[in-house]
Design a protein around this motif. Structure first.
Motif, PDB file in Angstrom:
ATOM      1  N   GLY A  63       0.683  -1.376  -0.293  1.00 56.95           N
ATOM      2  CA  GLY A  63       0.296  -0.160   0.084  1.00 56.95           C
ATOM      3  C   GLY A  63       1.007   1.182  -0.061  1.00 56.95           C
ATOM      4  O   GLY A  63       0.393   2.153  -0.728  1.00 56.95           O
ATOM      5  N   MET A  64       1.820   1.727   0.689  1.00 55.62           N
ATOM      6  CA  MET A  64       3.041   2.445   0.830  1.00 55.62           C
ATOM      7  C   MET A  64       3.583   2.619  -0.570  1.00 55.62           C
ATOM      8  O   MET A  64       3.382   3.540  -1.053  1.00 55.62           O
ATOM      9  N   LEU A  65       3.589   1.422  -1.081  1.00 53.86           N
ATOM     10  CA  LEU A  65       4.508   1.966  -2.540  1.00 53.86           C
ATOM     11  C   LEU A  65       3.860   1.971  -3.490  1.00 53.86           C
ATOM     12  O   LEU A  65       4.291   3.804  -4.272  1.00 53.86           O
ATOM     13  N   LEU A  66       1.997   1.557  -4.003  1.00 50.78           N
ATOM     14  CA  LEU A  66       1.525   2.560  -4.210  1.00 50.78           C
ATOM     15  C   LEU A  66       1.293   3.918  -3.652  1.00 50.78           C
ATOM     16  O   LEU A  66       0.992   4.399  -5.421  1.00 50.78           O
ATOM     17  N   LEU A  67       1.881   3.909  -2.632  1.00 51.30           N
ATOM     18  CA  LEU A  67       1.300   5.937  -2.169  1.00 51.30           C
ATOM     19  C   LEU A  67       2.176   6.627  -3.293  1.00 51.30           C
ATOM     20  O   LEU A  67       1.999   7.477  -3.597  1.00 51.30           O
ATOM     21  N   TYR A  68       3.341   6.461  -3.037  1.00 50.33           N
ATOM     22  CA  TYR A  68       4.593   7.346  -3.120  1.00 50.33           C
ATOM     23  C   TYR A  68       4.801   7.327  -4.857  1.00 50.33           C
ATOM     24  O   TYR A  68       5.401   8.021  -5.743  1.00 50.33           O
ATOM     25  N   THR A  69       4.507   5.299  -5.016  1.00 45.47           N
ATOM     26  CA  THR A  69       6.074   5.045  -6.747  1.00 45.47           C
ATOM     27  C   THR A  69       5.253   6.492  -7.668  1.00 45.47           C
ATOM     28  O   THR A  69       5.805   6.428  -8.669  1.00 45.47           O
ATOM     29  N   PRO A  70       3.566   6.690  -7.971  1.00 43.26           N
ATOM     30  CA  PRO A  70       3.507   7.293  -8.822  1.00 43.26           C
ATOM     31  C   PRO A  70       3.745   8.610  -9.019  1.00 43.26           C
ATOM     32  O   PRO A  70       4.424   9.184 -10.310  1.00 43.26           O
ATOM     33  N   ALA A  71       3.593   8.848  -7.997  1.00 39.77           N
ATOM     34  CA  ALA A  71       4.611  10.631  -7.659  1.00 39.77           C
ATOM     35  C   ALA A  71       5.409  10.528  -8.046  1.00 39.77           C
ATOM     36  O   ALA A  71       6.012  12.040  -8.452  1.00 39.77           O
ATOM     37  N   PHE A  72       6.723   9.444  -7.979  1.00 41.66           N
ATOM     38  CA  PHE A  72       7.295   9.346  -8.172  1.00 41.66           C
ATOM     39  C   PHE A  72       8.436   9.047  -9.695  1.00 41.66           C
ATOM     40  O   PHE A  72       8.722  10.310  -9.550  1.00 41.66           O
ATOM     41  N   LEU A  73       7.356   8.207 -10.029  1.00 40.93           N
ATOM     42  CA  LEU A  73       7.284   8.307 -11.358  1.00 40.93           C
ATOM     43  C   LEU A  73       7.259   9.615 -11.957  1.00 40.93           C
ATOM     44  O   LEU A  73       8.024  10.439 -13.539  1.00 40.93           O
ATOM     45  N   ALA A  74       6.233  10.592 -11.739  1.00 36.97           N
ATOM     46  CA  ALA A  74       5.705  11.418 -12.546  1.00 36.97           C
ATOM     47  C   ALA A  74       7.236  12.385 -12.553  1.00 36.97           C
ATOM     48  O   ALA A  74       7.087  13.498 -13.458  1.00 36.97           O
ATOM     49  N   ALA A  75       7.309  12.454 -10.976  1.00 39.31           N
ATOM     50  CA  ALA A  75       8.430  13.958 -10.499  1.00 39.31           C
ATOM     51  C   ALA A  75       9.802  13.065 -11.537  1.00 39.31           C
ATOM     52  O   ALA A  75      11.077  14.485 -12.637  1.00 39.31           O
ATOM     53  N   ALA A  76      10.402  12.288 -11.806  1.00 38.88           N
ATOM     54  CA  ALA A  76      11.203  11.645 -12.422  1.00 38.88           C
ATOM     55  C   ALA A  76      11.140  12.296 -14.212  1.00 38.88           C
ATOM     56  O   ALA A  76      12.529  12.351 -14.440  1.00 38.88           O
ATOM     57  N   SER A  77      10.135  11.408 -14.194  1.00 45.04           N
ATOM     58  CA  SER A  77       9.302  11.435 -15.689  1.00 45.04           C
ATOM     59  C   SER A  77       9.509  12.833 -16.057  1.00 45.04           C
ATOM     60  O   SER A  77       9.832  13.345 -18.029  1.00 45.04           O
ATOM     61  N   SER A  78       9.723  14.142 -14.839  1.00 44.53           N
ATOM     62  CA  SER A  78       9.029  15.585 -16.347  1.00 44.53           C
ATOM     63  C   SER A  78      10.618  16.339 -16.644  1.00 44.53           C
ATOM     64  O   SER A  78      11.191  17.084 -17.318  1.00 44.53           O
ATOM     65  N   PHE A  79      11.955  15.715 -16.085  1.00 43.85           N
ATOM     66  CA  PHE A  79      13.300  15.881 -16.527  1.00 43.85           C
ATOM     67  C   PHE A  79      12.934  15.550 -17.606  1.00 43.85           C
ATOM     68  O   PHE A  79      14.080  16.503 -18.085  1.00 43.85           O
ATOM     69  N   PHE A  80      13.010  14.721 -18.436  1.00 44.17           N
ATOM     70  CA  PHE A  80      12.589  14.589 -20.153  1.00 44.17           C
ATOM     71  C   PHE A  80      10.923  14.781 -21.209  1.00 44.17           C
ATOM     72  O   PHE A  80      11.622  14.987 -21.609  1.00 44.17           O
ATOM     73  N   VAL A  81      10.087  14.785 -20.285  1.00 43.61           N
ATOM     74  CA  VAL A  81       8.944  15.514 -20.349  1.00 43.61           C
ATOM     75  C   VAL A  81       8.570  16.758 -20.434  1.00 43.61           C
ATOM     76  O   VAL A  81       8.029  17.714 -21.367  1.00 43.61           O
ATOM     77  N   LEU A  82       8.935  17.348 -19.884  1.00 41.32           N
ATOM     78  CA  LEU A  82       9.194  19.386 -19.845  1.00 41.32           C
ATOM     79  C   LEU A  82      10.433  19.168 -20.022  1.00 41.32           C
ATOM     80  O   LEU A  82      10.995  19.814 -18.509  1.00 41.32           O
ATOM     81  N   PRO A  83      11.466  19.123 -19.849  1.00 42.60           N
ATOM     82  CA  PRO A  83      12.784  20.181 -20.057  1.00 42.60           C
ATOM     83  C   PRO A  83      13.025  21.153 -20.239  1.00 42.60           C
ATOM     84  O   PRO A  83      12.191  22.118 -21.159  1.00 42.60           O
ATOM     85  N   SER A  84      14.217  21.840 -18.943  1.00 43.34           N
ATOM     86  CA  SER A  84      14.152  23.620 -19.387  1.00 43.34           C
ATOM     87  C   SER A  84      15.309  23.437 -18.474  1.00 43.34           C
ATOM     88  O   SER A  84      15.220  22.610 -18.021  1.00 43.34           O
ATOM     89  N   ASP A  85      15.983  24.697 -18.424  1.00 36.39           N
ATOM     90  CA  ASP A  85      16.957  25.123 -18.265  1.00 36.39           C
ATOM     91  C   ASP A  85      16.977  26.378 -17.143  1.00 36.39           C
ATOM     92  O   ASP A  85      18.128  26.634 -15.838  1.00 36.39           O
ATOM     93  N   ASP A  86      15.330  26.769 -16.823  1.00 45.85           N
ATOM     94  CA  ASP A  86      15.454  27.402 -15.543  1.00 45.85           C
ATOM     95  C   ASP A  86      15.477  26.847 -14.497  1.00 45.85           C
ATOM     96  O   ASP A  86      14.937  25.533 -14.075  1.00 45.85           O
ATOM     97  N   LEU A  87      15.916  27.726 -13.494  1.00 45.50           N
ATOM     98  CA  LEU A  87      16.404  27.110 -12.390  1.00 45.50           C
ATOM     99  C   LEU A  87      15.489  26.997 -11.575  1.00 45.50           C
ATOM    100  O   LEU A  87      15.653  25.576 -10.218  1.00 45.50           O
ATOM    101  N   ARG A  88      14.546  27.670 -11.077  1.00 44.27           N
ATOM    102  CA  ARG A  88      13.375  27.433 -10.498  1.00 44.27           C
ATOM    103  C   ARG A  88      12.758  26.021 -10.845  1.00 44.27           C
ATOM    104  O   ARG A  88      12.218  25.696 -10.097  1.00 44.27           O
ATOM    105  N   PHE A  89      11.977  25.819 -11.881  1.00 47.82           N
ATOM    106  CA  PHE A  89      12.073  24.363 -13.065  1.00 47.82           C
ATOM    107  C   PHE A  89      12.259  23.429 -12.223  1.00 47.82           C
ATOM    108  O   PHE A  89      12.211  22.356 -11.124  1.00 47.82           O
ATOM    109  N   LEU A  90      13.792  23.527 -12.625  1.00 49.90           N
ATOM    110  CA  LEU A  90      14.775  22.525 -12.076  1.00 49.90           C
ATOM    111  C   LEU A  90      14.847  21.961 -10.924  1.00 49.90           C
ATOM    112  O   LEU A  90      14.847  20.958 -10.250  1.00 49.90           O
TER     113      LEU A  90
END
Length: 268
Positions: free
Chosen positions: A68-95
């Motif tokens: 259950g705990m893995l289900l809580l956090y894994t999708p959010a982690f994957l969303a955050a990790a994938s954002s480096f590739f899905v939403l590339p940007s050199d903006d410091l705040r965004f990074l």
């Protein structure tokens, strides 16, 4: 309005984000109020006990606490990790926002796998509610930040203060999770003790206090209306959950120190 825009970016040209900024905080506040009234999301101390008939009463059944705990956090982690590739940007705040979100949820997954100890189970509907909230809020915070690219930054730049708050929050949360894990000698053994050490000597939910700091740090880093809304909603929910947790300890331990508050030292 001018004072508000000194601290946050203007409302985004997105009906979805503007609606979710209102709906999200209202929904989380309502869940927090439900915790105070005794209607709990079923995980941790309020989870499904394998030694009682409660699992048969759960509308959607239950799963192990670890899964259950893995289900809580894994999708959010994957969303955050994938954002480096899905939403590339050199903006410091965004990074900084991407990094903070990814690190926070990576830490939670790490704790689930290597630190926490478990007994009982988690109701599937509670797991789905929390998981979808974390996932959607992470995705919407990133989407909202993406819409600020190219806009004039708020007059008061709070992202570095947000980084400091994030470090304090994530370290404090981890430290108190380790203290909680040490209370239980092994998985599967349902035993509870009054936590000691750290801020547990004055509040019963210091891990929630530091988690609140983490979510407010997301707002300080991003300075968007949506991140403010979700930080506020998370705080209201954890206020309710911490109140319910202290009430639980008072009911289970006759020797629970009355001076120990729920969330805010010496106050609440």
């Amino acid at each position: 309005m001018e004072m508000v825009t000194s601290f946050v970016y203007p409302p985004p040209p997105s009906i979805l984000l503007n609606c979710m900024s209102v709906v999200g905080v209202a929904a989380l506040a309502n869940i927090g109020w439900s915790e105070i009234r005794g209607k709990h999301l079923k995980y941790s101390k309020f989870g499904v006990s394998s030694s009682s008939p409660q699992p048969q009463k759960e509308r959607f059944g239950s799963i192990s606490s670890r899964n259950g705990m893995l289900l809580l956090y894994t999708p959010a982690f994957l969303a955050a990790a994938s954002s480096f590739f899905v939403l590339p940007s050199d903006d410091l705040r965004f990074l900084l926002l991407k990094s903070a979100l990814a690190l926070h949820f990576f830490k939670r997954v790490f704790e689930v796998l290597f630190i926490h100890k478990y007994s009982g189970g988690m109701a599937i509907d509670s797991a789905f509610t929390i998981s979808s909230s974390y996932f959607s809020s992470t995705a919407l915070m990133l989407y909202s930040q993406n819409l600020t690219l190219g806009l004039t930054e708020p007059s008061f730049d709070m992202k570095l203060a947000g980084v400091v708050m994030f470090v304090v929050g994530i370290v404090g949360n981890l430290y108190h999770h380790v203290l909680l894990a040490k209370l239980r000698k092994e998985d599967g053994k349902k035993e509870y003790k009054i936590p000691k050490g750290g801020l547990f000597d004055i509040i019963i939910c210091p891990h929630y206090l530091f988690e609140i700091l983490v979510f407010w740090s997301f707002f300080l880093i991003s300075q968007t209306i949506y991140s403010f809304s979700f930080a506020m909603g998370t705080m209201l929910y954890l206020i309710g959950r911490s109140y319910a947790t202290r009430t639980w300890y008072l009911s289970k331990f006759d020797d629970f120190p009355k001076h120990i508050k729920a969330l805010i030292p010496f106050v609440f």
